[in-house]
Design a protein around this motif. Structure first.
Motif, mmCIF file in Angstrom:
data_model
loop_
_atom_site.group_PDB
_atom_site.id
_atom_site.type_symbol
_atom_site.label_atom_id
_atom_site.label_comp_id
_atom_site.label_asym_id
_atom_site.label_seq_id
_atom_site.Cartn_x
_atom_site.Cartn_y
_atom_site.Cartn_z
ATOM 1 N N PHE A 66 40.661 47.080 47.015
ATOM 2 C CA PHE A 66 41.276 46.167 46.053
ATOM 3 C C PHE A 66 41.426 44.786 46.685
ATOM 4 O O PHE A 66 41.611 44.669 47.902
ATOM 5 C CB PHE A 66 42.662 46.652 45.651
ATOM 6 N N ALA A 67 41.367 43.767 45.850
ATOM 7 C CA ALA A 67 41.575 42.401 46.315
ATOM 8 C C ALA A 67 42.435 41.655 45.309
ATOM 9 O O ALA A 67 42.100 41.616 44.114
ATOM 10 C CB ALA A 67 40.246 41.688 46.503
ATOM 11 N N ILE A 68 43.523 41.071 45.799
ATOM 12 C CA ILE A 68 44.396 40.282 44.944
ATOM 13 C C ILE A 68 44.102 38.803 45.173
ATOM 14 O O ILE A 68 43.819 38.382 46.296
ATOM 15 C CB ILE A 68 45.889 40.608 45.218
ATOM 16 N N SER A 69 44.139 38.043 44.100
ATOM 17 C CA SER A 69 43.932 36.597 44.199
ATOM 18 C C SER A 69 44.877 35.901 43.233
ATOM 19 O O SER A 69 45.494 36.544 42.374
ATOM 20 C CB SER A 69 42.474 36.232 43.893
ATOM 21 N N ARG A 70 44.936 34.593 43.386
ATOM 22 C CA ARG A 70 45.951 33.853 42.633
ATOM 23 C C ARG A 70 45.427 32.475 42.254
ATOM 24 O O ARG A 70 44.766 31.813 43.070
ATOM 25 C CB ARG A 70 47.191 33.723 43.508
#
Length: 120
Positions: A66-70
């Protein structure tokens, strides 16, 4: 402060999904935003979170998948979920820290959740 999450659905094992969560409403400032999940009969757990500066934190079970970005300009976070497993099946909830006024406390706000089902 309102959080609108989207992007859940049914996917086969090994597949991918991308979740989005946008914060809106009256806010003086916003802090860490993150994704949590809760499977039936289990406690809600942190999946990943991200600071305004881009520092990330992941649960061990999702690291490398998983990869979170903003996108700070839109108060929006994304969760790219790859190599999904049946054990990733859960309701996914976004949360943000936000300060409504200049001298108010930093409080937590939750979205309504979006369902992710990983099954063949």
């Amino acid at each position: 402060v309102q959080l609108q999450a989207s992007g859940g659905g049914l996917v086969q094992p090994g597949g991918s999904l991308r979740l989005s969560c946008a914060a809106s409403g009256s806010m003086f400032s916003i802090g860490v935003m993150g994704w949590y999940r809760q499977a039936p009969g289990k406690q809600r757990e942190l999946v990943a979170d991200i600071s305004t500066g881009g520092l990330t934190n992941y649960a061990d079970s999702v690291k490398g998948r998983f990869a979170i970005s903003r996108l700070n300009a839109k108060n929006t976070i994304y969760l790219q979920m790859n190599s999904l497993k049946p054990e990733d099946t859960a309701g996914y909830y976004c949360k943000t820290e936000a300060r409504r006024f200049r001298f108010s406390s930093m409080d937590d706000y939750w979205g309504q959740g979006t369902e992710v089902t990983v099954s063949s």
